[in-house]
Design an enzyme around this catalytic site. Structure first.
Site, PDB file in Angstrom:
ATOM      1  CB  ALA A   6      -0.879  -0.019   1.246  1.00 40.92           C
TER       2      ALA A   6
ATOM      3  N   GLY B 160       0.806  -5.052   1.131  1.00 44.62           N
ATOM      4  CA  GLY B 160      -0.289  -5.156   0.164  1.00 44.62           C
ATOM      5  C   GLY B 160       0.157  -5.803  -1.141  1.00 44.62           C
TER       6      GLY B 160
ATOM      7  CD  GLU C 280      -2.238  -7.696   2.893  1.00 44.72           C
ATOM      8  OE1 GLU C 280      -1.916  -6.517   2.621  1.00 44.72           O
ATOM      9  OE2 GLU C 280      -2.975  -7.993   3.836  1.00 44.72           O
TER      10      GLU C 280
ATOM     11  CD  GLU D 185       1.292  -5.576   5.668  1.00 42.27           C
ATOM     12  OE1 GLU D 185       2.195  -6.374   6.024  1.00 42.27           O
ATOM     13  OE2 GLU D 185       0.612  -5.750   4.651  1.00 42.27           O
TER      14      GLU D 185
HETATM   15  C1  LIG Z   1      -7.793   0.972   5.902  1.00 46.12           C
HETATM   16  C2  LIG Z   1      -6.733   1.003   4.871  1.00 46.12           C
HETATM   17  C3  LIG Z   1      -6.230  -0.370   4.550  1.00 46.12           C
HETATM   18  C4  LIG Z   1      -4.953  -0.287   3.853  1.00 46.12           C
HETATM   19  C5  LIG Z   1      -4.393  -1.630   3.467  1.00 46.12           C
HETATM   20  C6  LIG Z   1      -3.636  -2.257   4.544  1.00 46.12           C
HETATM   21  C7  LIG Z   1      -2.837  -3.430   4.104  1.00 46.12           C
HETATM   22  C8  LIG Z   1      -1.563  -3.072   3.460  1.00 46.12           C
HETATM   23  C9  LIG Z   1      -0.652  -2.376   4.088  1.00 46.12           C
HETATM   24  C10 LIG Z   1       0.647  -2.133   3.456  1.00 46.12           C
HETATM   25  O1  LIG Z   1       0.968  -2.625   2.405  1.00 46.12           O
HETATM   26  S1  LIG Z   1       1.692  -1.111   4.302  1.00 46.12           S
HETATM   27  C11 LIG Z   1       3.143  -1.118   3.307  1.00 46.12           C
HETATM   28  C12 LIG Z   1       3.878  -2.394   3.434  1.00 46.12           C
HETATM   29  N1  LIG Z   1       5.115  -2.313   2.698  1.00 46.12           N
HETATM   30  C13 LIG Z   1       6.252  -2.031   3.260  1.00 46.12           C
HETATM   31  O2  LIG Z   1       6.362  -1.860   4.445  1.00 46.12           O
HETATM   32  C14 LIG Z   1       7.429  -1.915   2.352  1.00 46.12           C
HETATM   33  C15 LIG Z   1       8.094  -0.598   2.573  1.00 46.12           C
HETATM   34  N2  LIG Z   1       9.205  -0.427   1.660  1.00 46.12           N
HETATM   35  C16 LIG Z   1      10.377  -1.053   1.834  1.00 46.12           C
HETATM   36  O3  LIG Z   1      10.608  -1.828   2.732  1.00 46.12           O
HETATM   37  C17 LIG Z   1      11.452  -0.704   0.868  1.00 46.12           C
HETATM   38  O4  LIG Z   1      11.165   0.548   0.335  1.00 46.12           O
HETATM   39  C18 LIG Z   1      11.599  -1.720  -0.279  1.00 46.12           C
HETATM   40  C19 LIG Z   1      10.280  -1.960  -0.976  1.00 46.12           C
HETATM   41  C20 LIG Z   1      12.151  -3.043   0.285  1.00 46.12           C
HETATM   42  C21 LIG Z   1      12.613  -1.146  -1.300  1.00 46.12           C
HETATM   43  O5  LIG Z   1      13.806  -0.820  -0.627  1.00 46.12           O
HETATM   44  P1  LIG Z   1      14.903   0.106  -1.350  1.00 46.12           P
HETATM   45  O6  LIG Z   1      16.046   0.187  -0.398  1.00 46.12           O
HETATM   46  O7  LIG Z   1      15.137  -0.379  -2.706  1.00 46.12           O
HETATM   47  O8  LIG Z   1      14.240   1.528  -1.509  1.00 46.12           O
HETATM   48  P2  LIG Z   1      13.799   2.589  -0.412  1.00 46.12           P
HETATM   49  O9  LIG Z   1      14.835   3.635  -0.323  1.00 46.12           O
HETATM   50  O10 LIG Z   1      13.401   1.921   0.828  1.00 46.12           O
HETATM   51  O11 LIG Z   1      12.474   3.173  -1.062  1.00 46.12           O
HETATM   52  C22 LIG Z   1      12.529   3.916  -2.260  1.00 46.12           C
HETATM   53  C23 LIG Z   1      11.477   5.001  -2.183  1.00 46.12           C
HETATM   54  O12 LIG Z   1      10.193   4.372  -2.192  1.00 46.12           O
HETATM   55  C24 LIG Z   1       9.432   4.827  -1.085  1.00 46.12           C
HETATM   56  N3  LIG Z   1       8.561   3.715  -0.652  1.00 46.12           N
HETATM   57  C25 LIG Z   1       8.910   2.454  -0.429  1.00 46.12           C
HETATM   58  N4  LIG Z   1       7.861   1.719  -0.103  1.00 46.12           N
HETATM   59  C26 LIG Z   1       6.803   2.540  -0.134  1.00 46.12           C
HETATM   60  C27 LIG Z   1       5.415   2.369   0.117  1.00 46.12           C
HETATM   61  N5  LIG Z   1       4.900   1.177   0.442  1.00 46.12           N
HETATM   62  N6  LIG Z   1       4.623   3.435   0.021  1.00 46.12           N
HETATM   63  C28 LIG Z   1       5.110   4.654  -0.328  1.00 46.12           C
HETATM   64  N7  LIG Z   1       6.424   4.886  -0.583  1.00 46.12           N
HETATM   65  C29 LIG Z   1       7.247   3.831  -0.479  1.00 46.12           C
HETATM   66  C30 LIG Z   1      10.480   5.182  -0.046  1.00 46.12           C
HETATM   67  O13 LIG Z   1       9.941   6.063   0.890  1.00 46.12           O
HETATM   68  C31 LIG Z   1      11.563   5.791  -0.903  1.00 46.12           C
HETATM   69  O14 LIG Z   1      11.177   7.091  -1.235  1.00 46.12           O
HETATM   70  P3  LIG Z   1      11.827   8.328  -0.488  1.00 46.12           P
HETATM   71  O15 LIG Z   1      11.283   8.303   0.912  1.00 46.12           O
HETATM   72  O16 LIG Z   1      13.295   8.104  -0.527  1.00 46.12           O
HETATM   73  O17 LIG Z   1      11.339   9.500  -1.241  1.00 46.12           O
END
Ligand SMILES: CCCCCCC/C=C/C(=O)SCCNC(=O)CCNC(=O)[C@H](O)C(C)(C)COP(=O)(O)OP(=O)(O)OC[C@H]1O[C@@H](n2cnc3c(N)ncnc32)[C@H](O)[C@@H]1OP(=O)(O)O
Length: 719
Positions: A61, A100, A103, A123
Site C-alpha cells: 500500500a 499489500g 497480499e 505491516e
Molecule cells: C484501511 C486502509 C487499509 C490499507 C491496506 C492495509 C494493508 C496493506 C498495508 C501495506 O501494504 S503497508 C506497506 C507495506 N510495505 C512495506 O512496508 C514496504 C516498505 N518499503 C520497503 O521496505 C522498501 O522501500 C523496499 C520496498 C524493500 C525497497 O527498498 P529500497 O532500499 O530499494 O528503496 P527505499 O529507499 O526503501 O524506497 C525507495 C522510495 O520508495 C518509497 N517507498 C517504499 N515503499 C513505499 C510504500 N509502500 N509506500 C510509499 N512509498 C514507499 C520510499 O519512501 C523511498 O522514497 P523516499 O522516501 O526516498 O522519497
C-alpha cells in the site's frame, strides 16, 4: 497506473507502474480494477499475469496515502475479484512483494518468484497488520506457526524460503515474466477451486490455544508496549479459529484500532525518517547529491579493544580487506582470538563462510601504509588520539581517509594533527559494533564533503543506518544523554530508587532503564571522564559545594559508587546486585537503598514520593530540550536525524518515533510549560531552561515536525 497488454496471443499482462516501488496508490488500484475487467471480459484472454515494472513487483500500500482522505478502489474487494476470476491469474514477482503487494499475490491463483526476489508482510513494522486479507490468507496457505512468524516479525524472506514454505509455487532464475506467461498458458483449463486460498481450511495445529498463549506471552515481553504485534497475533488466531468471512471482519476491527493510533504514526514517521537521513547535508550546503565519495578497498582499524574488534569484524564481514593493528602484546593476542570467535559465530548465524582471510593482524603501524581508510579505535584519551593521528598522517599514503571512533571528543583537534585535515571525520560506532545498526558520521569544520560521503557510503555498505552530524562534545546521541542521566541522578537524590526510575523508563518502552544501562556499560567509564574533566572530588566533596560543580548542579552519586568498587555487571555490584561478576540478571540491592538514604541524610535531603510521570517528564524533556539546542546549533540537520540516532542507537522505542517526534506528539506547548516549571524549581540546572528554538516553535503555533526545518533556518547555527 497499471498498463494492460495482450501477450503471446492469449495472456492478459497487467504491469504495475508507480516508481520507485509500484506502491498501490489510488491510481494503481484504479488501473488494476480496469485491467482485470478488460482481461476477464476479453474472450481471447485465457489467463492473466500480474507483474511490476522495473524489476519490482510491489512495495505494498502507498504509505504516503495513510492519514489522508484515501480515495479509489479498496484493496480487499479487488483481491477477491482476482481470486474469484474464472481464468487463472499468476503473480510474477521480481524484486519484492511486500505488504499489500504480497497480499495482491495471495489473491492470485499462482505465484512465481525470481530467485533474487524477497517477500514479506512488514505491516507490523509500520504499526499495522496485513489488513488486505493477508492475515487470513497467509495462515491458510503456509500454516499458522510460519504465518505467525512472518506476520509478527515483518521479516523479508528469500524466494527459496518462500518456496520451501509453499508461499510461492515456482522460482525462476531468469525472466520471471516470461516464465509466468508460459506457466499461465500451461494451467489454462485446470480447476481453480483448489487455488483460491480463502476457501482453504487452516492446516490444523495441535494445542492451538497453547501455541497462541505462548506466542502472545513472548510478544508481550519483547514488544515493549507496541500494540501492532499483539493485534497481529489476534488476527492470525482469528484465521486459525474462525471461518474466513468472520476472520476478515476481525482483521478489519483490529486494523481500525491500529490505523489511527499514535504508534502507527510514529512507526511510519520512522520509516520515512530513515530515508530522509540518508539524504544528508552539511551547514555549508554540501550534500549527498552533490558530493561523491571514493571507492574503498582496503581499510585499517587501529586499537583492538571492544570497539576495534567489532569494527574489524563488521568490515571483514562486509567484504573489505582489513589490517587490524594493536601495539600491546596481550591485547593483540586476546583480540586475535576474540575476533576469530566473532567471525565464526557470525558465519554460523548467516550461513556464510567466516571471513578470517579478510583480516591481517599487525603490531606495527607501518602495515597500514597502503590502506584507503583508517578507523582509529584507541582508548578515549585526547592526548593518545592526537599522537595516533600524527602517526597515521606520517605512515598512510596521501589521500587516505582518517576516521576516529571517538564517542565524545573533538574531531577537529585530531584533524589538526594531520597533513590533510579535510580527510578526517568521525565514525562513531555503537557497541557491539558488528551488531548495532547506528553509525554517527561526524564532520568538523575542516572535513570535506568527500570524506563525509565516503564515511556515509561505507556505513551503508556495512548495513548501518548512518547519520551525518556536526562536531560538538558527545555529538548528538551522547550530548542528549547527559541531561537525561543527570535528571536520573537528581531523582535518586530526591527520593527515587534505581528500580523505580528504570521501571518507568522501561514501561515507556526503553529496552533498558538508565541505571541498568550504567551497570551494563560500566560505571567506571564515566568516572574516568569526569575525573579528567576535574569534576570528581574525593568522598563526593562536602558541604554545600558537594552538589555543585563548575557553577551548576552536580550529583556525585556515580563517583561514590565507583569509590566503593561498584562498577556494575563486571564487578557483580552496581546500581543492582548480580549473582556473580559478569552476570546480567539485575536484582534490587538493599545496600544501594541504604547508601541513598545515608547520602540524603548527609546532604539534608528529604526523600519524597516520585511518580512515573515525573520520571518521564524530567528525564525525557531534559533530553528533548537538548535535542532542540542541537538543532539550534546546526549539529543535526533536522529532527529526523536525532530520532533515528535514538531509535537505532539508544534503545528509544520505535513505536514512539524518537524523542523529537515524541515531543511533537505530546505537544510542544506542554513540553515547554513543564520545562519552565522544572527550570524554575531547579535554577542551578541550566539544561532545564527551555531553549530558543522550542520557544520559537511554540510562539509560531507549534507547527508539525515536518515543518521544523523551516523554523530552524533562521536560528543561529554554530557551524
Ligand atoms: C484501511 C486502509 C487499509 C490499507 C491496506 C492495509 C494493508 C496493506 C498495508 C501495506 O501494504 S503497508 C506497506 C507495506 N510495505 C512495506 O512496508 C514496504 C516498505 N518499503 C520497503 O521496505 C522498501 O522501500 C523496499 C520496498 C524493500 C525497497 O527498498 P529500497 O532500499 O530499494 O528503496 P527505499 O529507499 O526503501 O524506497 C525507495 C522510495 O520508495 C518509497 N517507498 C517504499 N515503499 C513505499 C510504500 N509502500 N509506500 C510509499 N512509498 C514507499 C520510499 O519512501 C523511498 O522514497 P523516499 O522516501 O526516498 O522519497
Amino acid at each position: 497506473m497499471a498498463q494492460y497488454s495482450l501477450v503471446s496471443g492469449s495472456v492478459g499482462l497487467i504491469t504495475l507502474k508507480n516508481p520507485p516501488v509500484n506502491a498501490l496508490g489510488a491510481v494503481v488500484r484504479h488501473g488494476i480494477v480496469d485491467s482485470v475487467e478488460k482481461a476477464l471480459s476479453d474472450p481471447k484472454v485465457k489467463s492473466v499475469v500480474i507483474c511490476g515494472q522495473n524489476g519490482m513487483f510491489c512495495g505494498g500500500a502507498d504509505i504516503k496515502e495513510f492519514g489522508t482522505d484515501m480515495k479509489g478502489p479498496p484493496l480487499i474487494p479487488m483481491f477477491h475479484s482476482l481470486e474469484a476470476a474464472n481464468k487463472p491469474v499468476v503473480a510474477a514477482i521480481e524484486g519484492g512483494a511486500f505488504g499489500g503487494g504480497l497480499e495482491l499475490a495471495l489473491g492470485c491463483h499462482y505465484r512465481i518468484a525470481h530467485s533474487k526476489a524477497k517477500v514479506g508482510l512488514p505491516e507490523v513494522t509500520l504499526g499495522l497488520l496485513p489488513a488486505a486479507a493477508g492475515s487470513q490468507r497467509l495462515p491458510r496457505l503456509i500454516g499458522v506457526p510460519a504465518a505467525l512468524n512472518l506476520i509478527t516479525t515483518g521479516r523479508h524472506i528469500t524466494a527459496a524460503e518462500a518456496l520451501q514454505l509453499g508461499l510461492v509455487d515456482q522460482v525462476a532464475d531468469h525472466n520471471t515474466v516470461d516464465t509466468a506467461v508460459k506457466f499461465a498458458q500451461s494451467v489454462v483449463g485446470k480447476s481453480l477451486d483448489s487455488r483460491r486460498i480463502s476457501n482453504f481450511q487452516c492446516p490444523p495445529v495441535p494445542n492451538v490455544d497453547v501455541l497462541f498463549e505462548e506466542v502472545m506471552q513472548k510478544i508481550r515481553q519483547t514488544s515493549r508496549g507496541a500494540i501492532a504485534p499483539i493485534a497481529c497475533v489476534q488476527a492470525v488466531r482469528a484465521a486459525a479459529t474462525l471461518p474466513y468471512k468472520d476472520g476478515l471482519q476481525k482483521e478489519k476491527e483490529l486494523m481500525a484500532t491500529l490505523f489511527t493510533s499514535g504508534q502507527a504514526r510514529s512507526l511510519q514517521y520512522c520509516f520515512f525518517a530513515q530515508r530522509v537521513v540518508s539524504r544528508w547535508s552539511m551547514p555549508n550546503g554540501a550534500s549527498w547529491d552533490t558530493s561523491k565519495g571514493r571507492p574503498i578497498h582496503k581499510a585499517a582499524v587501529i586499537g583492538l579493544g571492544t570497539m576495534g574488534r567489532g569494527i574489524a569484524v563488521a568490515l571483514a564481514q562486509t567484504g573489505f580487506s582489513v589490517v587490524a593493528v594493536e601495539t600491546q602484546e596481550k591485547q593483540f593476542m586476546d583480540a586475535k582470538k576474540a575476533v576469530a570467535g566473532m567471525l565464526e559465530r557470525g558465519a554460523k548465524r548467516s550461513g556464510k563462510v567466516a571471513a578470517h582471510d579478510k583480516i591481517i593482524y599487525s603490531q606495527n603501524l607501518q602495515a597500514i601504509a597502503d590502506v584507503d581508510l583508517v578507523i582509529e579505535a584507541v582508548f578515549e584519551d585526547m592526548a593518545l588520539k592526537k599522537r595516533v593521528f600524527r602517526q597515521l598522517s606520517d605512515v598512510c599514503k596521501p589521500g587516505t581517509f582518517l576516521c576516529t571512533n571517538t564517542s565524545t571528543l573533538d574531531i577537529d583537534q585530531m584533524a589538526a594533527e594531520t597533513r590533510q585535515p579535510e580527510l578526517v571525520v568521525g565514525m562513531h560506532f555503537f557497541a557491539p559494533a558488528h551488531v548495532m545498526k547506528l553509525l554517527e558520521v561526524v564532520y568538523g569544520p575542516r572535513s570535506s564533503p568527500e570524506a563525509v560521503a565516503v564515511a556515509m557510503q561505507l556505513g551503508k555498505k556495512m548495513g548501518k543506518v548512518s547519520v551525518a552530524v556536526g562536531n560538538c562534545r558527545g555529538f548528538v546521541g551522547n550530548r542528549m544523554l547527559k541531561p537525561y542521566r543527570d535528571q536520573a541522578y537528581f531523582l535518586l537524590e530526591e527520593g527515587a530508587t534505581p528500580e523505580l526510575i528504570d521501571q518507568a523508563l522501561e514501561e515507556f518502552g526503553f529496552a533498558m532503564g538508565a541505571f541498568k544501562v550504567y551497570d551494563l556499560s560500566g560505571l567506571d567509564v564515566g568516572w574516568k571522564v569526569r575525573k579528567e574533566e576535574g569534576l570528581v572530588l574525593p568522598g563526593g566533596g562536602s558541604g554545600k559545594s558537594a552538589r555543585i560543580r563548575q557553577g551548576v548542579r552536580y550529583s556525585p552519586l556515580g563517583d561514590l559508587m565507583c569509590e566503593e568498587g561498584r562498577f556494575g555487571q563486571k564487578t557483580g555490584r552496581g546500581w543492582y546486585q548480580y549473582d556473580k561478576p559478569g552476570s546480567r540478571d539485575a536484582k534490587p540491592d538493599p545496600w544501594v537503598h541504604r547508601f541513598l538514604e545515608d547520602y540524603r541524610a548527609r546532604h539534608g535531603l528529604v526523600a519524597r514520593r516520585i511518580s512515573n510521570q515525573e520520571v518521564l517528564e524530567r528525564c525525557l524533556y531534559a533530553m528533548i530540550n537538548e535535542g532542540f539546542r542541537i538543532l539550534e546549533d546546526g549539529i543535526a540537520a533536522g529532527p529526523e536525524d536525532i530520532d533515528i540516532i535514538y531509535v537505532f542507537g539508544y534503545g528509544w522505542p520505535r513505536h514512539r518515533g524518537g524523542p523529537m517526534f515524541y515531543a511533537n506528539m505530546v505537544g510542544l506547548p506542554i513540553v515547554l510549560e513543564r520545562l519552565e516549571h522544572f527550570a524554575q524549581a531547579n535554577p542551578d540546572v541550566p539544561t532545564l531552561q527551555p531553549c530558543n528554538l522550542l520557544r520559537k516553535l511554540v510562539a509560531s503555533g507549534s507547527p508539525p515536525i515536518s515543518k521544523w526545518r523551516e523554523a530552524m533556518k533562521n536560528v543561529h547555527s554554530q557551524l
